[in-house]
Structure formats: C-alpha cells, structure tokens
Design a protein around this motif. Sequence first.
Motif, PDB file in Angstrom:
ATOM      1  N   ALA A   1       0.821  -1.206   0.000  1.00 41.73           N
ATOM      2  CA  ALA A   1       0.000   0.000   0.000  1.00 41.73           C
ATOM      3  C   ALA A   1       0.857   1.260   0.000  1.00 41.73           C
ATOM      4  N   ASN A   2       0.459   2.212  -0.824  1.00 42.10           N
ATOM      5  CA  ASN A   2       0.969   3.573  -0.711  1.00 42.10           C
ATOM      6  C   ASN A   2       0.032   4.272   0.272  1.00 42.10           C
ATOM      7  N   GLN A   3       0.456   4.359   1.523  1.00 39.22           N
ATOM      8  CA  GLN A   3      -0.464   4.781   2.577  1.00 39.22           C
ATOM      9  C   GLN A   3      -0.961   6.205   2.379  1.00 39.22           C
ATOM     10  N   LYS A   4      -0.156   7.051   1.763  1.00 40.11           N
ATOM     11  CA  LYS A   4      -0.602   8.423   1.524  1.00 40.11           C
ATOM     12  C   LYS A   4      -1.821   8.440   0.603  1.00 40.11           C
ATOM     13  N   ILE A   5      -1.783   7.617  -0.447  1.00 36.04           N
ATOM     14  CA  ILE A   5      -2.925   7.546  -1.360  1.00 36.04           C
ATOM     15  C   ILE A   5      -4.118   6.890  -0.670  1.00 36.04           C
ATOM     16  N   ILE A   6      -3.864   5.793   0.033  1.00 36.66           N
ATOM     17  CA  ILE A   6      -4.943   5.087   0.739  1.00 36.66           C
ATOM     18  C   ILE A   6      -5.671   6.039   1.686  1.00 36.66           C
ATOM     19  N   ASP A   7      -4.912   6.821   2.458  1.00 34.39           N
ATOM     20  CA  ASP A   7      -5.517   7.756   3.408  1.00 34.39           C
ATOM     21  C   ASP A   7      -6.325   8.831   2.689  1.00 34.39           C
ATOM     22  N   SER A   8      -5.826   9.258   1.532  1.00 34.54           N
ATOM     23  CA  SER A   8      -6.449  10.379   0.825  1.00 34.54           C
ATOM     24  C   SER A   8      -7.744   9.997   0.122  1.00 34.54           C
ATOM     25  N   ILE A   9      -7.896   8.726  -0.229  1.00 37.29           N
ATOM     26  CA  ILE A   9      -9.082   8.317  -1.000  1.00 37.29           C
ATOM     27  C   ILE A   9     -10.091   7.540  -0.161  1.00 37.29           C
ATOM     28  N   ARG A  10      -9.770   7.295   1.111  1.00 44.78           N
ATOM     29  CA  ARG A  10     -10.598   6.409   1.946  1.00 44.78           C
ATOM     30  C   ARG A  10     -12.054   6.863   1.992  1.00 44.78           C
ATOM     31  N   GLN A  11     -12.291   8.145   2.231  1.00 42.09           N
ATOM     32  CA  GLN A  11     -13.665   8.636   2.369  1.00 42.09           C
ATOM     33  C   GLN A  11     -14.453   8.447   1.071  1.00 42.09           C
ATOM     34  N   GLN A  12     -13.853   8.788  -0.057  1.00 40.88           N
ATOM     35  CA  GLN A  12     -14.550   8.645  -1.333  1.00 40.88           C
ATOM     36  C   GLN A  12     -14.791   7.178  -1.682  1.00 40.88           C
ATOM     37  N   LEU A  13     -13.845   6.336  -1.319  1.00 42.38           N
ATOM     38  CA  LEU A  13     -13.990   4.908  -1.578  1.00 42.38           C
ATOM     39  C   LEU A  13     -15.172   4.338  -0.800  1.00 42.38           C
ATOM     40  N   GLU A  14     -15.272   4.709   0.467  1.00 33.36           N
ATOM     41  CA  GLU A  14     -16.369   4.206   1.299  1.00 33.36           C
ATOM     42  C   GLU A  14     -17.713   4.761   0.828  1.00 33.36           C
ATOM     43  N   GLN A  15     -17.719   5.991   0.382  1.00 31.64           N
ATOM     44  CA  GLN A  15     -18.973   6.556  -0.133  1.00 31.64           C
ATOM     45  C   GLN A  15     -19.430   5.815  -1.383  1.00 31.64           C
ATOM     46  N   LYS A  16     -18.486   5.466  -2.249  1.00 29.12           N
ATOM     47  CA  LYS A  16     -18.843   4.748  -3.479  1.00 29.12           C
ATOM     48  C   LYS A  16     -19.326   3.332  -3.168  1.00 29.12           C
ATOM     49  N   LEU A  17     -18.705   2.699  -2.193  1.00 31.21           N
ATOM     50  CA  LEU A  17     -19.122   1.358  -1.818  1.00 31.21           C
ATOM     51  C   LEU A  17     -20.513   1.358  -1.197  1.00 31.21           C
ATOM     52  N   GLY A  18     -20.831   2.405  -0.449  1.00 27.31           N
ATOM     53  CA  GLY A  18     -22.112   2.454   0.245  1.00 27.31           C
ATOM     54  C   GLY A  18     -22.083   1.577   1.476  1.00 27.31           C
ATOM     55  N   GLN A  19     -23.226   1.465   2.139  1.00 33.14           N
ATOM     56  CA  GLN A  19     -23.278   0.721   3.382  1.00 33.14           C
ATOM     57  C   GLN A  19     -23.693  -0.739   3.214  1.00 33.14           C
ATOM     58  N   ALA A  20     -24.298  -1.106   2.094  1.00 27.52           N
ATOM     59  CA  ALA A  20     -24.719  -2.499   1.905  1.00 27.52           C
ATOM     60  C   ALA A  20     -23.500  -3.381   1.707  1.00 27.52           C
ATOM     61  N   ALA A  21     -23.277  -4.306   2.621  1.00 23.16           N
ATOM     62  CA  ALA A  21     -22.138  -5.213   2.490  1.00 23.16           C
ATOM     63  C   ALA A  21     -22.437  -6.583   3.058  1.00 23.16           C
ATOM     64  N   GLY A  22     -23.569  -6.729   3.715  1.00 24.89           N
ATOM     65  CA  GLY A  22     -23.880  -7.990   4.380  1.00 24.89           C
ATOM     66  C   GLY A  22     -23.939  -9.167   3.446  1.00 24.89           C
ATOM     67  N   ASP A  23     -24.138  -8.938   2.154  1.00 28.75           N
ATOM     68  CA  ASP A  23     -24.201 -10.024   1.196  1.00 28.75           C
ATOM     69  C   ASP A  23     -22.970 -10.099   0.305  1.00 28.75           C
ATOM     70  N   TYR A  24     -21.856  -9.538   0.749  1.00 29.46           N
ATOM     71  CA  TYR A  24     -20.620  -9.632  -0.026  1.00 29.46           C
ATOM     72  C   TYR A  24     -19.430 -10.020   0.842  1.00 29.46           C
ATOM     73  N   ILE A  25     -19.491  -9.673   2.110  1.00 26.82           N
ATOM     74  CA  ILE A  25     -18.410  -9.970   3.051  1.00 26.82           C
ATOM     75  C   ILE A  25     -18.946 -10.850   4.157  1.00 26.82           C
ATOM     76  N   ASP A  26     -18.169 -11.854   4.539  1.00 27.53           N
ATOM     77  CA  ASP A  26     -18.577 -12.733   5.633  1.00 27.53           C
ATOM     78  C   ASP A  26     -17.336 -13.102   6.448  1.00 27.53           C
ATOM     79  N   SER A  27     -17.382 -12.910   7.746  1.00 30.53           N
ATOM     80  CA  SER A  27     -16.263 -13.254   8.609  1.00 30.53           C
ATOM     81  C   SER A  27     -16.069 -14.771   8.660  1.00 30.53           C
ATOM     82  N   VAL A  28     -14.828 -15.191   8.876  1.00 28.95           N
ATOM     83  CA  VAL A  28     -14.487 -16.607   9.011  1.00 28.95           C
ATOM     84  C   VAL A  28     -13.736 -16.794  10.315  1.00 28.95           C
ATOM     85  N   ASP A  29     -14.158 -17.753  11.106  1.00 29.31           N
ATOM     86  CA  ASP A  29     -13.525 -18.007  12.394  1.00 29.31           C
ATOM     87  C   ASP A  29     -12.231 -18.803  12.211  1.00 29.31           C
ATOM     88  N   ILE A  30     -11.157 -18.316  12.835  1.00 30.45           N
ATOM     89  CA  ILE A  30      -9.908 -19.086  12.818  1.00 30.45           C
ATOM     90  C   ILE A  30      -9.291 -19.099  14.219  1.00 30.45           C
TER      91      ILE A  30
END
Length: 261
Positions: free
Chosen positions: A232-261
């Motif tokens: 990761a280029n952390q400077k870029i990651i930090d700078s785009i985080r807000q826009q990235l999350e806005q584009k993704l939106g809040q719906a994620a329950g049907d795309y991400i699932d935790s796995v127990d290890i």
Amino acid sequence: MSNDIAQALAFIESATLNPIDVGLYSRAAVLPGWRDRGKCLGKPGQDGAATIGATLVSVLANLTGQNRTDVANSLEFASRHAAHETGADDYTAAYWTELKKCMLRLGWFKREDQWSKDFIDGQTSGAENFSDYVIDNVKGDALYSSHEKDVIIRALQSLRSDVEKRAFFRRYTAGGDKGSFGVSLATVTDSGLEMRFSAFTFSCNAVVDDYLISSIKNIKADVGKNNVDIAANQKIIDSIRQQLEQKLGQAAGDYIDSVDI
C-alpha cells in the motif's frame, strides 16, 4: 493534491461496481451500526479472516483496525468492479487480471505478479477436492512465511467446514465446469501494509458443484495460478478512503462474511 491521488479519485468516481444481492440467505442488508467492513476481519492483536467475493482474505494480528478497514474496502471495491468488467468470465484469469488492475488504481503497487499452469487428474492427484489442492500448493509456496501459511490454511479449513459460510462463498466461486477462488494474506512490515495472494482458476471436464468440498476423483482440470505481492501507498490510501467508502455504500452484508480461525 498529487497527480496519483487525483487519478485514484477520478477512477473511484467513474468505476462501475457489480450490485449486491441484498437479503440473500437472510443476511443483513446493511452493515451493523459501526459501519466498518474491517471489523469482519477480527480485532487488532488477533489473526482474522473473511471472505470478500471470491477471495478468502486472512490478516495477521499486527494489522490495526484501520489497516483491516483499508484491506476490506480495497478488496470489495476491486472484486465488484472486476465482476462488472468481466461478466461471464468471472471464473477465469480475466477476472483476477481486472481485480489486480483495480487494486493498483486504488493506492496499491505491485512487487510480484506471476502466472503458472498445472493439470489435475483426480485419479492420481492425491487431493480429495480443490481446496486440498490449494492447501498443498500454499504449503509449498515461497510467497508466504511459515506463520502466514498456517493462518491461510486454518482459515480455509474453517471455511470449508462451515455449511452456511461455504454456501455464501460458493455464490462467487462455482460456475459449473469452471470455478475460481483466491487466498490472500495481509500483514504489516517495516515498509507498511502489504498483501500477498494466490488466485486459482479451474477449467474442468465436468460440472463441479462446490469448488471447496466436491470430490474431484473423476475430474480432470486445467489449473491457472496467479501469485501476486502488492503493498500500500499509505498516503494515497488515506487520501481516497472517504470517497472509496462513499462509493461502496453501506450495503455489504451479502458480499463480506467473517471466518472463524
């Protein structure tokens, strides 16, 4: 604002993401109150894992909460964009090529990228299923340290032993006589946040119902493997985080699932 940051922001704005099938398997339609995908990867100080589309991503204990969020956000965005771009080819090398291209436009840079090919004859391979084949492959892969291999394998074994989580993952990995999934490991080193992953594609002589557990005794398959090492280029990651999350939106329950290890 640097040119790299401006380009990343422009890409986020213009990119089209595959929609989420909200509500399938009665899963949550939106993220819980904390609204943080990274929490699906467990607590800082502990190894964690989750499925994000067709990728089983594991993280080491040294990732902060923010690191976990950045990994989850980047992988979901790249996975959904790759699925949109490749359509019916999302069980092939084309999907993983698009996913990598997207990650590199979201503040990650490539250090290794290598494709290899193999052939599996279920009569002689010694593997009962494709996840056994992947586990054996990871064990012998110089891309990962001994501890990283252990975390990846524990996560894969946990995933395939859980009926509900396996059914969730199957939606993104099983395409009849074609299937594909990736295993990924994120860690933090002196250089910063890093991610390594191995993507596998299977082109079979017959339909395989579940690419984690179905027997391959009578299956012959051409296999593609892509080993990738990115940081990761952390400077870029930090700078785009807000826009990235806005584009993704809040719906994620049907795309991400935790796995127990």
